[in-house]
Design a protein around this motif. Structure first.
Motif, mmCIF file in Angstrom:
data_model
loop_
_atom_site.group_PDB
_atom_site.id
_atom_site.type_symbol
_atom_site.label_atom_id
_atom_site.label_comp_id
_atom_site.label_asym_id
_atom_site.label_seq_id
_atom_site.Cartn_x
_atom_site.Cartn_y
_atom_site.Cartn_z
ATOM 1 N N TYR A 152 0.830 -1.123 -0.387
ATOM 2 C CA TYR A 152 -0.240 0.072 0.044
ATOM 3 C C TYR A 152 0.871 1.189 0.124
ATOM 4 C CZ TYR A 152 -3.076 -3.938 1.540
ATOM 5 O OH TYR A 152 -3.792 -4.688 1.356
ATOM 6 N N LEU A 153 2.324 1.009 0.257
ATOM 7 C CA LEU A 153 3.088 2.393 0.277
ATOM 8 C C LEU A 153 4.749 1.570 -0.519
ATOM 9 C CD1 LEU A 153 5.095 1.778 2.887
ATOM 10 C CD2 LEU A 153 2.863 2.619 4.129
ATOM 11 N N VAL A 186 -2.680 -5.868 -6.663
ATOM 12 C CA VAL A 186 -3.153 -5.302 -5.647
ATOM 13 C C VAL A 186 -1.521 -3.844 -5.627
ATOM 14 C CG1 VAL A 186 -3.208 -5.031 -3.099
ATOM 15 C CG2 VAL A 186 -4.927 -6.922 -4.404
ATOM 16 N N SER A 187 -1.094 -4.680 -5.618
ATOM 17 C CA SER A 187 -0.278 -3.559 -5.024
ATOM 18 C C SER A 187 0.088 -2.894 -6.601
ATOM 19 C CB SER A 187 1.069 -4.744 -5.058
ATOM 20 O OG SER A 187 1.866 -5.041 -3.830
ATOM 21 N N SER A 217 -12.454 -2.449 -2.722
ATOM 22 C CA SER A 217 -11.944 -1.420 -3.745
ATOM 23 C C SER A 217 -12.394 -0.761 -2.890
ATOM 24 C CB SER A 217 -12.239 -1.176 -5.274
ATOM 25 O OG SER A 217 -12.784 -2.193 -6.325
ATOM 26 N N ASP A 218 -11.064 0.207 -2.761
ATOM 27 C CA ASP A 218 -11.739 1.774 -2.424
ATOM 28 C C ASP A 218 -10.490 3.141 -2.591
ATOM 29 O OD1 ASP A 218 -12.321 3.187 -0.056
ATOM 30 O OD2 ASP A 218 -11.736 2.047 1.806
ATOM 31 N N ALA A 219 -10.754 3.724 -2.062
ATOM 32 C CA ALA A 219 -10.191 5.596 -3.231
ATOM 33 C C ALA A 219 -9.537 5.635 -1.983
ATOM 34 C CB ALA A 219 -11.108 6.251 -3.440
ATOM 35 N N ALA A 224 -7.142 8.163 -5.214
ATOM 36 C CA ALA A 224 -6.714 7.347 -6.522
ATOM 37 C C ALA A 224 -7.027 6.068 -5.546
ATOM 38 C CB ALA A 224 -5.211 7.888 -6.282
ATOM 39 N N PRO A 225 -7.194 5.044 -7.040
ATOM 40 C CA PRO A 225 -7.826 3.667 -6.554
ATOM 41 C C PRO A 225 -6.715 3.101 -5.677
ATOM 42 C CG PRO A 225 -7.471 4.014 -9.012
ATOM 43 C CD PRO A 225 -7.311 4.868 -8.047
ATOM 44 N N LEU A 226 -7.791 2.832 -4.163
ATOM 45 C CA LEU A 226 -6.805 2.272 -3.327
ATOM 46 C C LEU A 226 -7.795 0.523 -3.310
ATOM 47 C CD1 LEU A 226 -4.512 1.739 -0.951
ATOM 48 C CD2 LEU A 226 -6.362 2.919 0.071
#
Length: 288
Positions: A152-153, A186-187, A217-219, A224-226
């Motif tokens: 996620y980062l 995902v990454s 799915s989130d933002a 931006a898509p997360l």
């Protein structure tokens, strides 16, 4: 260094699923199209009881893959010797076809964190992870598979790409790799990377298992898509497409469907496994 060549033919190049106790009767009565099962190690390190009895019955009929989620391979501290002993005992009596863990950390200052957290890819991290894998493989008496994380980062201090880091860990320790295609998707989405380029750079010859799972799915705060690796729904269509790309390059591999939250009825899970089987069938029909 363990002989990693033994990693690649212990499971059939066919669909498997993560075993859940509510599916026991359905699996015993008719497991089609599933040919192997995965368990989470930490659910079976106790002494006796129904879980172990059911696992013994399943192990008589199916190859079993053991997937650890609590060892903290990337943690700064030493591996927990008591947990290593429990894993060794499980492997001794079960003799699983495969054992895997995550490239992640989940412990700090003696406390266990209920998450699999990412690592910076540096030389220091490489040495620590390799040392921990060597210790684990000595304890369980077999080579392991190391799974790519969902991210996620990204860490500014990283000096290795993730694919090169995994390849070098495998080269140093003799371990194999577990390629989670959903984690790649995902990454790549979260970090703005090319998922197919990641697959193309991956050491596919070292892969002993492929994993698929669902994501949410989130933002992020900027819209931006997360994507969140949740294992709580069906595999998304873009992930199936990425699997096809992977298999075209790797050839047939054991494919696991992970579904760990919002557990569906057995026919739903079996249908996902059948879709993985169909992907392997298509591969078999492609001229050499």
């Amino acid at each position: 260094m363990p002989d990693s060549s033994a990693l690649f033919d212990q499971l059939p190049p066919a669909p498997g699923v993560g075993y859940k106790p509510q599916h026991f009767t359905a699996i015993i009565e008719d497991a089609s199209p599933v040919e192997w099962l995965e368990i989470h190690a930490e659910n079976y390190v106790g002494a006796g009881g129904r879980p172990l009895a059911q696992l013994r019955a399943l192990a008589e009929r199916f190859p079993i893959s053991v997937h650890g989620v609590g060892l903290s391979i990337g943690g700064e501290g030493r591996l927990d010797p008591d947990h290593l002993a429990r894993l060794a005992h499980l492997c001794d009596w079960l003799n699983p076809a495969s054992f895997s863990e995550h490239l992640a950390w989940s412990t700090h200052d003696g406390h266990f964190l209920n998450d699999l957290l990412p690592l910076p890819y540096t030389n220091a991290t490489l040495t620590r992870v390799a040392d921990h894998i060597d210790e684990l493989q000595r304890a369980i008496g077999r080579p392991m598979l190391l799974e790519n994380p969902s991210s996620y980062l990204a860490f500014a201090e990283s000096t290795w790409s993730e694919t090169d880091f995994l390849d070098e860990v495998a080269r140093r320790t003799g371990c194999g790799l577990l390629l989670d295609v959903n984690n790649v998707f995902v990454s790549a989405t979260n970090l703005g990377l090319d998922a197919r380029a990641y697959i193309d750079a991956f050491a596919l010859e070292r892969v002993g298992e492929i994993h698929l799972g669902g994501h949410d799915s989130d933002a992020d705060d900027h819209g931006a898509p997360l994507l969140i690796d949740s294992h709580g729904r069906k595999v998304a269509d873009p992930v199936w497409a990425l699997l096809d790309h992977t298999l075209a390059r790797s050839g047939p591999k054991p494919i696991l469907i992970e579904w760990d939250a919002n557990i569906p009825d057995w026919p739903v899970l079996a249908a996902e496994a059948a879709r993985a089987g169909a992907a392997l069938d298509v591969l078999a029909k492609v001229p050499a």
